[in-house]
Structure formats: structure tokens, C-alpha cells
Scaffold this active site. Structure first.
Site, PDB file in Angstrom:
ATOM      1  N   GLY A  22      13.011 -20.166 -86.070  1.00 17.50           N
ATOM      2  CA  GLY A  22      14.196 -20.817 -86.608  1.00 17.50           C
ATOM      3  C   GLY A  22      14.287 -22.283 -86.247  1.00 17.50           C
ATOM      4  N   CYS A 285      25.922 -24.705 -82.253  1.00 22.41           N
ATOM      5  CA  CYS A 285      25.963 -24.783 -80.792  1.00 22.41           C
ATOM      6  C   CYS A 285      27.343 -25.025 -80.192  1.00 22.41           C
ATOM      7  CB  CYS A 285      25.009 -25.874 -80.310  1.00 22.41           C
ATOM      8  SG  CYS A 285      23.270 -25.486 -80.546  1.00 22.41           S
TER       9      CYS A 285
END
Length: 489
Positions: A22, A285
Site C-alpha cells: 500500500g 494518519c
């Protein structure tokens, strides 16, 4: 028994495996392969489609400069494969770069990281490894996750097989991942404070020292490394929420948030990074890591600390909702059946990643009010747009979304006949569009809502736009413009 990977005891490595192809695993291992050309790097994933993309000219992720490096090293010392077990058996060092989303079920729902993919990777390593391995957690994980991985490996290991588990968190910003990897501020490596642990740490240091100055490689214990990653993202998210909170004050008082940010940022104790007001932060994130921090604090019985970090998330949600509400208010308190162009759907420029993008929520809030949304983004596909907007966690009626939302491959077409244009992503191309041309094709009064503070507001007002932005009031002089001949539908 002294820890040894394979049959040698020096610090060099010859074969590396990455589990997960990824946003982290692909770019990281591509740079390692380019800088360590004597090391064979195999990136693995269970998704055949994703591996096929890595082996094609159309990579599954967009990062400036990445495709050129992949082409340079692919099938030389960089390989992409679905044969995860074979790669594990052959590798001396294994990166775990799998997804760690926020849990949407059970204990810790909405806050804790879901480690099912990390656990699955650890169990697969334990199942097939027939020699000692260095296992490196690179996915963003909660504190003590390395300990959990180590416990799984030790509980299922074969005779004579040993493991050292290291923490090596990534600090990549999407859109600049290649540059971040080539010129990192620092590389953190955490490991056990034993002779075996230090030996494993030195082996990973050897990889990075091919291109990273030694003084930028920081070694520490595993828990410190894991917490440092969460802390760094929490501090950055906190700065964004802080300046966005100031933007609300500026709009009510007549102050200019850009001027305030500049004044604050010139203080060397504070600095000017991450002080640009916007519609809100997104990406995979910041929200995930702050929520992870909240859950950690709750588990450690630190409710006051948990509440503090939760407010960072609350302000971000407030900013997205507040921006959408301003659009509705400015459009005479109704957007039902009104056409609104959304420029930008990725969470930031120079990436096709839409995870937690502010645009998703702005679109949702406007569609909840019956608006017709016309979306343009230079990198995000129609499939990805509708995947986000019809996500069951966000949407109760996917058919209605498909009625109200349309994607376009041309910004001028997207804006044609609209009541308003909304900037949700700071793509550079949005600053160079012909806004006079766009204005002529829009219904009047024509509104622009700049959620990223990137446009020439004075110039737009001279054209005739009603301009609304974040963090300041714009005073438009009385300019006489002819009424539009377009139907006010």
C-alpha cells in the site's frame, strides 16, 4: 543461543520482504531497492489486482517521482508478488506494512486501532518461517503492539527459529512520500535493549545508512519508538486544529487568520509549519493516530489527557461542519436542488488518497440538504468518489447519493451552470484556472467558497464573484454586473 538470521552474524542483509503493498510498503521498499541495489526486495500483497498494478505502468498509488524509480528497479532487485509465504521464507528481514484502520466494531469502537491484519501477518510469519527473522512493524500501531507481535511469534515458533521484533514507524506525507524517504528528518528504530535486539537494530540501520546520514538514524527502545509516531501526528493535528479554532474567532472579529498565523509562526519557539487554516485535516494518519492516543489514555486511566486529545478531533469535525453551514447560509439558507461544484476530493494535493478527506463530509452535509454535487479532482477516480460517499458508515441511502452526485473530468464542465464553486483540496491547478470563463457560465450571484485559502480573492471579487473563505471577512465593493441569462434552477 545467539540470535542469528540465516547463517551469518555480520550486520548486512541480502533479502527483504514487505507484507502489504500500500501507501507505506510500496514507496518505502522501492526506495530501499533503489538505494540498496545488492539487496533483493520483494513486496507482497494478497490482492492480485494491486500486485498487477505495481507490475504495470499504472501504479495503484500516485506519488510524484515514484513511477520512474519503480520502472528503474522493477524485476532487477525489486519484485511485486502475491506469493507471501515464499517471500517470508526467503527473507532475512520482514516489514509489516499492512493497514491498521480505526475499529468500527466492539471494544474500542471509533478509537482503537484494528490490528487484525497485523496479527494475521505475524501468524503467517510464524507458520512458514524456517529460519530466524527480523520482523519490523512499520504500520502505525498502538504502543506495545511490537510486544503483541513478539508474543504471537514466540508462541508459534519452530524449533531453532528466533525472532527480533523492531519498531520502525513511517513519517511519510502523501504527495511528498518519495522526497520524505530520500531526505528524512529522522529515522526511528526501536528494539529490545538486549545484545540480540541491538544486533537486529544495527542490521536495519545498515539498510538506511546507504543514503541516510548516521546522525539522523535514532535508536531507542521499542515502546518509545511506537509512542513517538503517535505523538508526532498528534502534535501536528493539534496545530491544525489550533489554527482552525483561531479561524472561527477571526471570522467573528474581523481579524485575518493568515496574518495571525504569520505573526504566530515568526516566533522561533513555535515556527510556521502546519499553521494554515483550512476546511480541516484528513488522510489515513492524523485522525486515526489521535483517536489511538485517546484510547490509550482511556486504557491507562488518564481521562483528562484523553479529553485533551479528543478535543483536537472535535475541532476538526466542527470545522468541516461549520464550513458546510456557511455555504448553506450564503446560498440564502437553502441548497435544495442547487448545483454546487466541488473542486478537489483527495484529502490533500498531489495524492489520489481520499481517506478521511474533508471533501467527503462537505459533500455529505450538502447532499443531506438536497444539493446536487458536481465533483472534479485530477487524480481521484469516479469509482473511488462513490465508494467514499456511499460508505455504509456515512451513508444510509446510496441510491440517493448516485442521484445527487456526479463526477467530471474537466473543471470547466463541472462548474458550468452551478450556483457555487467550493475548493476542498489545494491542487496547484486550481490557482491557474480561467475564473472569468468559469464566472460567465455560472448562475448569478456566483459564489466561490475557498476552503484552502489558495485563490486570489481580490481578483475574484473584481470578476464579480461573491467570495467566502476561512478565517477572514471579505468586503466586496459595489460592482454592477448584468443579471445572468441562465435559468435560475
Amino acid at each position: 543461543m545467539k540470535f542469528q538470521y540465516q547463517t551469518f552474524s555480520d550486520m548486512t542483509l541480502s533479502k527483504i520482504c514487505c507484507i502489504g503493498a500500500g501507501y507505506v510498503g510500496g514507496p518505502t521498499c522501492t526506495i530501499i531497492a533503489d538505494k540498496c541495489q545488492d539487496v533483493t526486495v520483494t513486496v507482497t500483497d494478497l490482492s492480485q489486482d494491486r500486485i498487477n498494478q505495481w507490475n504495470s505502468d499504472n501504479l495503484p498509488i500516485y506519488e510524484p517521482g515514484l513511477d520512474e524509480i519503480v520502472r528503474r528497479r522493477r524485476n532487477k532487485n525489486l519484485f511485486f508478488s502475491t506469493d507471501v509465504k515464499k517471500a517470508i521464507i526467503e527473507a532475512e528481514l520482514i516489514f509489516i506494512c499492512v493497514n491498521t484502520p480505526t475499529k468500527n466494531y466492539g471494544l474500542g469502537k471509533g478509537r482503537a486501532a484494528d490490528l487484525k491484519y497485523v496479527e494475521s501477518a505475524a501468524r503467517m510469519i510464524a507458520e512458514v518461517a524456517n529460519q530466524s527473522k527480523i520482523v519490523v512493524e512499520k504500520s502505525t500501531v498502538p504502543v506495545k503492539a511490537a510486544e503483541s507481535i513478539s508474543n504471537i511469534l514466540k508462541a508459534n515458533h519452530r524449533t531453532g527459529v528466533q525472532y527480533q521484533v523492531l519498531s520502525n514507524p513511517e513519517f511519510l506525507a502523501e504527495g511528498t512520500a518519495v522526497s520524505d524517504l530520500l531526505h528524512p528528518d529522522r529515522v526511528l528504530i526501536g528494539g529490545d535493549q538486549t545484545s540480540e535486539g541491538r544486533e537486529a537494530v544495527e542490521s536495519l540501520c545498515w539498510i538506511y545508512q546507504h543514503w541516510v546520514p548516521k546522525e539522523k538514524i535514532i535508536t531507542m527502545n521499542t515502546w518509545s519508538s511506537e509512542l513517538s509516531k503517535l505523538a508526532a501526528n498528534a502534535f501536528l493535528a493539534q496545530r491544525i486544529s489550533s489554527i482552525n479554532a483561531m479561524s472561527a474567532i477571526c471570522e467573528m472579529t474581523g481579524a485575518d487568520v493568515t496574518e495571525v498565523a504569520h505573526a504566530v509562526g515568526t516566533d522561533t519557539r513555535i515556527g510556521n509549519k502546519f499553521l494554515k487554516a483550512s476546511v480541516g485535516f484528513g488522510g489515513s494518519c492524523f485522525q486515526k493516530d489521535v483517536l489511538n492516543m485517546v484510547y490509550l489514555c482511556e486504557c491507562l486511566n488518564l481521562p483528562e489527557v484523553a479529553d485533551y486529545w479528543q478535543q483536537v478531533i472535535n475541532i476538526n469535525e466542527y470545522q468541516k461542519r461549520r464550513f458546510a453551514n456557511r455555504i448553506i447560509e450564503c446560498l440564502f439558507n437553502t441548497v435544495t436542488n442547487k448545483k454546487i461544484a466541488i473542486f478537489g476530493f483527495s484529502f490533500k494535493k498531489d495524492t489520489g488518497d481520499t481517506r478521511e478527506s474533508a471533501a467527503i463530509y462537505v459533500c455529505k452535509y450538502l447532499m443531506d440538504e438536497g444539493a446536487n454535487i458536481r465533483i472534479y479532482d485530477p487524480k481521484v477516480t469516479e469509482k473511488k468518489v462513490f465508494s467514499e460517499l456511499t460508505n455504509p458508515l456515512l451513508c444510509e441511502d446510496p441510491d440517493r447519493v448516485k442521484e445527487l452526485a456526479t463526477t467530471y473530468r474537466d473543471p470547466y464542465e463541472a462548474a458550468d451552470g452551478t450556483h457555487a464553486l467550493v475548493i476542498c483540496t489545494e491542487w496547484d491547478q486550481f490557482t491557474t484556472l480561467d475564473y472569468s470563463r468559469i464566472y460567465e457560465k455560472m448562475l448569478k450571484p456566483a459564489f466561490i467558497f475557498d476552503g484552502r485559502l489558495i485563490l486570489d480573492h481580490e481578483g475574484l471579487m473584481k470578476i464579480g464573484f461573491q467570495v467566502v473563505t476561512i478565517g477572514k471577512k471579505l468586503h466586496r465593493s459595489n460592482v454592477h454586473r448584468p443579471f445572468s441569462t441562465a435559468s435560475q434552477s
